[in-house]
Design an enzyme around this catalytic site. Structure first.
Site, short mmCIF file in Angstrom:
data_model
loop_
_atom_site.label_atom_id
_atom_site.label_comp_id
_atom_site.label_asym_id
_atom_site.label_seq_id
_atom_site.Cartn_x
_atom_site.Cartn_y
_atom_site.Cartn_z
N LEU A 153 -55.02 -57.94 21.57
CA LEU A 153 -54.70 -58.79 22.68
C LEU A 153 -56.02 -59.52 23.59
O LEU A 153 -55.76 -60.12 24.45
CB LEU A 153 -53.81 -58.16 23.59
CG LEU A 153 -52.22 -57.52 23.08
CD1 LEU A 153 -51.99 -55.97 23.64
CD2 LEU A 153 -51.41 -58.52 23.35
N TYR A 158 -62.36 -50.71 33.78
CA TYR A 158 -60.90 -50.15 33.82
C TYR A 158 -60.25 -50.10 35.41
O TYR A 158 -59.41 -50.65 35.45
CB TYR A 158 -61.04 -48.73 33.30
CG TYR A 158 -59.63 -48.15 32.84
CD1 TYR A 158 -58.72 -48.67 31.93
CD2 TYR A 158 -59.28 -46.92 33.57
CE1 TYR A 158 -57.57 -48.02 31.65
CE2 TYR A 158 -57.98 -46.37 33.35
CZ TYR A 158 -57.07 -46.99 32.46
OH TYR A 158 -55.87 -46.52 32.15
P1 NAP Z 1 -52.69 -44.90 23.74
O1 NAP Z 1 -52.08 -43.84 23.32
O2 NAP Z 1 -54.02 -45.37 23.16
O3 NAP Z 1 -51.80 -46.37 23.24
C1 NAP Z 1 -52.22 -47.70 23.52
C2 NAP Z 1 -51.49 -48.69 22.43
O4 NAP Z 1 -51.89 -49.92 22.61
C3 NAP Z 1 -52.14 -48.24 20.93
O5 NAP Z 1 -51.13 -48.52 20.02
C4 NAP Z 1 -53.06 -49.40 20.90
O6 NAP Z 1 -53.23 -49.89 19.44
C5 NAP Z 1 -52.67 -50.81 21.68
N1 NAP Z 1 -53.66 -51.39 22.08
C6 NAP Z 1 -54.73 -51.22 23.02
N2 NAP Z 1 -55.40 -52.14 22.95
C7 NAP Z 1 -55.00 -53.13 22.33
C8 NAP Z 1 -55.42 -54.42 22.04
N3 NAP Z 1 -56.55 -54.90 22.55
N4 NAP Z 1 -54.51 -55.12 21.06
C9 NAP Z 1 -53.62 -54.76 20.75
N5 NAP Z 1 -53.09 -53.55 20.88
C10 NAP Z 1 -53.66 -52.74 21.55
O7 NAP Z 1 -52.66 -45.31 25.32
P2 NAP Z 1 -51.55 -44.62 26.40
O8 NAP Z 1 -52.36 -43.45 26.95
O9 NAP Z 1 -50.23 -44.85 25.82
O10 NAP Z 1 -51.78 -45.95 27.32
C11 NAP Z 1 -50.93 -46.94 27.68
C12 NAP Z 1 -51.03 -47.42 29.09
O11 NAP Z 1 -50.93 -46.48 30.14
C13 NAP Z 1 -52.50 -48.00 29.29
O12 NAP Z 1 -52.56 -49.33 29.98
C14 NAP Z 1 -53.11 -46.84 29.98
O13 NAP Z 1 -54.42 -47.51 30.73
C15 NAP Z 1 -52.11 -46.37 30.72
N6 NAP Z 1 -52.68 -45.19 31.24
C16 NAP Z 1 -52.22 -44.06 30.60
C17 NAP Z 1 -52.51 -42.55 31.28
C18 NAP Z 1 -52.20 -41.43 30.20
O14 NAP Z 1 -52.39 -40.22 30.78
N7 NAP Z 1 -51.93 -41.57 28.93
C19 NAP Z 1 -53.07 -42.66 32.46
C20 NAP Z 1 -53.20 -43.52 33.21
C21 NAP Z 1 -52.82 -45.04 32.53
P3 NAP Z 1 -54.45 -49.20 18.70
O15 NAP Z 1 -53.99 -47.98 18.07
O16 NAP Z 1 -55.08 -50.14 17.44
O17 NAP Z 1 -55.90 -48.74 19.56
#
Ligand code: NAP
Length: 278
Positions: A65, A154
């Site tokens: 992306l 971020y």
């Molecule tokens: P995650 O477990 O790392 O999952 C993110 C997914 O997005 C992964 O499948 C990743 O693919 C994909 N991705 C990331 N960048 C990409 C790119 N440039 N192109 C295509 N695919 C991409 O993250 P998460 O914790 O679920 O986070 C999801 C959202 O919630 C994010 O926006 C994050 O900032 C937000 N968030 C999460 C938390 C938390 O506590 N978990 C807290 C605050 C905010 P790959 O496997 O290839 O990397």
């Protein structure tokens, strides 16, 4: 409650893992046809195949992306397969630690990882969303409200996402398109587990964080995140737009003096308030 989502079409970015995967699973459980835009092929393909066995649609679209052309192609492929888009969930992002010391080039790269594709996806899906009177849900982070230190790119991206949520809600209200944001604070995902696993005492680290979460002293689950997203995506939230929802067990906003039970008893907190000491 019937969420009236049967046969709607959604694009979810980053739907192969973590919160995005929870969102994909919940949307499909409500009868939505999903396009999952993700970088890594193996997980996306496996998810697609697994759902196909159950007669459900979870189209995998491979793409990084950070390339806006990949965003355009993702929208094009979704329309080619399903003919419409009702729901756009901008979710993919990474807390990449581009702080003040990292320099302008690293800052811009972080915006590409976390902000620019939110705009690009909305831009390319715009006509389809207007036709369907659909909705956009942006996944943000508490970091834009609280700061974290060492993660300028971020934090700026997540602040930008809140700004765009309000901006697009105004711009698209006349077209009947709703735009909302859902903000996690501490959501338990495999990535989070991996991060803590790298610490000397992962269990103690987890426990320490949990003590700071007022409601239940536990992490938010991906299902709890997804439930809010699915509700906002549904016509049952038809008069909700421009809202920034924190699904965080009270982590971001509640008074720690009153909620961090391990440090101060409820009685102690109340007594302090009465005597005016803060
Ligand atoms: P995650 O477990 O790392 O999952 C993110 C997914 O997005 C992964 O499948 C990743 O693919 C994909 N991705 C990331 N960048 C990409 C790119 N440039 N192109 C295509 N695919 C991409 O993250 P998460 O914790 O679920 O986070 C999801 C959202 O919630 C994010 O926006 C994050 O900032 C937000 N968030 C999460 C938390 C938390 O506590 N978990 C807290 C605050 C905010 P790959 O496997 O290839 O990397």
């Amino acid at each position: 409650m019937d969420l009236q989502l049967q046969n709607k079409v959604a694009i979810v970015t980053g739907g192969s893992k973590g919160i995005g995967l929870g969102i994909v699973q919940s949307l499909i459980a409500e009868g939505v046809k999903v396009a999952n835009v993700n970088r890594s092929e193996a997980e996306g393909k496996a998810l697609e195949a697994e759902y196909a066995k159950e007669g459900c649609e979870c189209l995998f679209i491979q793409g990084d992306l950070t390339d806006t052309e990949a965003c355009r192609i993702a929208v094009e492929k979704t329309l080619a397969r399903f003919g419409r888009i009702d729901i756009l969930v901008n979710n993919a992002g990474v807390n990449d630690g581009a702080g003040l010391n990292a320099g302008p080039a690293a800052f811009v790269e972080s915006l590409k990882r976390n902000l620019i594709h939110y705009y690009a996806m909305a831009h390319y899906a715009l006509d389809a969303l207007k036709s369907s009177q659909g909705c956009i849900i942006n996944i943000g982070s508490k970091v834009c409200e609280t700061g974290q230190g060492g993660t300028s790119g971020y934090a700026a991206s997540k602040g930008g996402i809140n700004g765009l949520t309000r901006e697009w809600a105004v711009e698209l209200a006349g077209d009947g398109v709703r735009v909302n944001a859902v903000l996690p604070a501490e959501t338990w995902t495999p990535l989070y587990e991996k991060c803590l696993a790298a610490m000397p005492d992962p269990e103690a680290a987890r426990h320490e964080i949990e003590q700071l979460i007022p409601l239940g002293q536990r992490f938010t689950t991906i299902e709890e995140m997804a439930d809010m997203v699915v509700f906002l995506a549904s016509p049952r939230s038809s008069h909700t737009t421009g809202q920034i929802m924190f699904v965080d067990g009270g982590y971001t906003h509640l008074d720690r003096k009153c909620t961090a039970l391990s440090n101060v008893t409820k009685f102690g907190a109340a007594a302090e308030c009465k005597t005016g000491t803060k």
